[in-house]
Scaffold this motif. Structure first.
Motif, short mmCIF file in Angstrom:
data_model
loop_
_atom_site.label_atom_id
_atom_site.label_comp_id
_atom_site.label_asym_id
_atom_site.label_seq_id
_atom_site.Cartn_x
_atom_site.Cartn_y
_atom_site.Cartn_z
N PRO A 98 0.82 -1.23 0.00
CA PRO A 98 0.00 0.00 0.00
C PRO A 98 0.84 1.27 0.00
N ALA A 99 2.04 1.19 0.60
CA ALA A 99 2.91 2.36 0.66
C ALA A 99 3.71 2.55 -0.62
N GLY A 100 3.65 1.56 -1.55
CA GLY A 100 4.45 1.66 -2.76
C GLY A 100 5.93 1.73 -2.45
N LEU A 101 6.42 0.76 -1.67
CA LEU A 101 7.81 0.78 -1.20
C LEU A 101 8.76 0.67 -2.39
N ARG A 102 9.53 1.71 -2.62
CA ARG A 102 10.44 1.78 -3.76
C ARG A 102 11.87 1.66 -3.29
N PHE A 103 12.64 0.78 -3.97
CA PHE A 103 14.04 0.56 -3.65
C PHE A 103 14.90 1.13 -4.79
N THR A 104 15.86 1.96 -4.45
CA THR A 104 16.84 2.44 -5.42
C THR A 104 18.22 2.27 -4.81
N GLY A 105 19.20 1.90 -5.63
CA GLY A 105 20.54 1.70 -5.10
C GLY A 105 21.53 1.33 -6.18
N ARG A 106 22.58 0.66 -5.75
CA ARG A 106 23.65 0.27 -6.67
C ARG A 106 24.33 -0.98 -6.15
N ILE A 107 25.13 -1.58 -7.02
CA ILE A 107 25.93 -2.74 -6.63
C ILE A 107 27.30 -2.24 -6.16
N ARG A 108 27.69 -2.65 -4.97
CA ARG A 108 29.00 -2.27 -4.46
C ARG A 108 30.07 -3.15 -5.09
N PRO A 109 31.33 -2.72 -5.02
CA PRO A 109 32.41 -3.52 -5.63
C PRO A 109 32.44 -4.96 -5.15
N GLY A 110 32.06 -5.21 -3.91
CA GLY A 110 32.08 -6.58 -3.40
C GLY A 110 30.93 -7.44 -3.86
N GLY A 111 29.95 -6.86 -4.57
CA GLY A 111 28.82 -7.64 -5.07
C GLY A 111 27.55 -7.45 -4.28
N ASP A 112 27.59 -6.73 -3.14
CA ASP A 112 26.39 -6.47 -2.35
C ASP A 112 25.63 -5.28 -2.92
N LEU A 113 24.40 -5.13 -2.48
CA LEU A 113 23.56 -4.01 -2.88
C LEU A 113 23.43 -3.03 -1.72
N GLU A 114 23.27 -1.76 -2.04
CA GLU A 114 22.99 -0.76 -1.01
C GLU A 114 22.21 0.38 -1.64
N GLY A 115 21.38 1.03 -0.83
CA GLY A 115 20.60 2.14 -1.35
C GLY A 115 19.63 2.66 -0.31
N HIS A 116 18.57 3.34 -0.77
CA HIS A 116 17.56 3.91 0.11
C HIS A 116 16.17 3.56 -0.41
N THR A 117 15.22 3.60 0.48
CA THR A 117 13.84 3.29 0.14
C THR A 117 13.01 4.58 0.09
N THR A 118 11.85 4.46 -0.54
CA THR A 118 10.88 5.54 -0.59
C THR A 118 9.51 4.93 -0.36
N ALA A 119 8.72 5.53 0.55
CA ALA A 119 7.36 5.06 0.83
C ALA A 119 6.42 6.25 0.83
N PHE A 120 5.26 6.08 0.17
CA PHE A 120 4.30 7.17 0.01
C PHE A 120 4.96 8.40 -0.61
N GLY A 121 5.98 8.16 -1.44
CA GLY A 121 6.67 9.26 -2.09
C GLY A 121 7.64 10.01 -1.22
N ARG A 122 7.89 9.51 0.00
CA ARG A 122 8.80 10.19 0.92
C ARG A 122 10.03 9.33 1.18
N PRO A 123 11.18 9.95 1.42
CA PRO A 123 12.39 9.18 1.69
C PRO A 123 12.23 8.28 2.90
N GLY A 124 12.72 7.04 2.77
CA GLY A 124 12.64 6.08 3.86
C GLY A 124 14.02 5.64 4.31
N PRO A 125 14.09 4.56 5.09
CA PRO A 125 15.37 4.09 5.62
C PRO A 125 16.26 3.48 4.55
N ALA A 126 17.53 3.30 4.89
CA ALA A 126 18.49 2.67 3.99
C ALA A 126 18.25 1.16 3.93
N TRP A 127 18.72 0.55 2.86
CA TRP A 127 18.60 -0.90 2.72
C TRP A 127 19.88 -1.47 2.11
#
Length: 291
Positions: A98-127
């Motif tokens: 319902p919040a439309g949880l959006r994930f944006t990020g990148r692949i780090r050199p070691g192969g892991d992912l990192e980025g930030h979330t967006t819910a209801f169009g507002r910035p959310g916690p890191a992931w």
């Protein structure tokens, strides 16, 4: 005639150079989309101590991403839509909530992912995300099961609790809450409920939360018990335990304070407030009601 010939040669040379640049640009490889297909353990930073974890399954077609995201607080996998594996190392997708949880990020050199979330169009916690092998066993939420029995103890003393007993105990929760409210009302204490009961119940049991009301209710109860003791000797012993020097001591806090005041009569709980505030056990704007 020679001038026209030189100009023609220069024009042909420039045309050839431009054509070579265009052809060379067409032959250069386009930026490659990040390869994200597979399983990932996703961790979303939360307000509490433990982050929210989940399992992300991605299927990739070119730069298009589809799949599911099963978070630990959801009943089942959530559909992943609008997924894009961008050029280089970028990634973005939306979990169908319902919040439309959006994930944006990148692949780090070691192969892991990192980025930030967006819910209801507002910035959310890191992931963050870590690759997970297809053969690895991982549960975003505890698997559901039926309890047949609980067995506890050692070889010489085993306790078996049949599943129906546990079900009956769980089914009587409403009755227990009703009995608790009646007991609290009879004791003159406000009954707790919801999150307050979960968070403050243990603190009340230890004599910390709502201490003034708890001590008053306990004192009335001890006074009624003393008045009902017919034997003078037993009453004297009762006073030695719970009312030495005419002051009621209804819990460990009272006993500890009374013993400490034998050597320092002016000692009071308020003297410990600065130290408790310094270690964040008390809020800076208030004090405890212990005493």
């Amino acid at each position: 005639m020679l001038r026209r010939s030189g100009a023609l040669r220069r024009g042909l040379l420039q045309h050839s150079t431009l054509l070579a640049a265009i052809v060379g640009g067409l032959l250069l490889p386009a930026p490659v989309a990040a390869q994200l297909a597979g399983r990932w353990v996703v961790s979303i930073r939360s307000i509490g101590d433990a982050p929210l974890r989940g399992e992300l399954r991605l299927h990739q077609t070119g730069r298009r991403l589809e799949g599911t995201l099963w978070l630990g607080d959801s009943d089942g996998p959530l559909a992943v839509r609008d997924g894009i594996a961008g050029p280089g190392d970028t990634v973005s997708f939306t979990a169908q909530t319902p919040a439309g949880l959006r994930f944006t990020g990148r692949i780090r050199p070691g192969g892991d992912l990192e980025g930030h979330t967006t819910a209801f169009g507002r910035p959310g916690p890191a992931w963050t995300g870590a690759p997970l092998s297809d053969a690895a066993e991982f549960y975003p939420a505890l698997p559901r099961f039926v309890v047949r029995a609980v067995v506890s103890g050692r070889r010489d003393s085993v306790i078996r609790l049949p599943g129906p007993w546990l079900a009956a105990a769980a089914g009587s929760a409403a009755g227990l809450m009703g009995a608790y409210r009646e007991a609290a009302t009879a004791a003159g204490l406000p009954s707790l409920g919801g999150d307050t009961l979960t968070d403050s119940g243990p603190l009340r049991a230890m004599g910390v939360y709502g201490r003034a009301e708890l001590v008053a209710a306990a004192t009335r109860t001890f006074a009624d018990i003393r008045a009902a003791i017919p034997d003078a000797g037993v009453r004297t012993r009762f006073d030695q335990l719970f009312r030495p020097r005419g002051i009621w001591q209804v819990d460990l806090h009272g006993v500890a304070l009374a013993r400490a005041r034998r050597g320092a009569p002016a000692l009071g709980p308020e003297l410990a407030t600065p130290a408790l505030v310094a270690v964040a056990l008390l809020p800076r704007q208030g004090t405890s009601d212990a005493g």
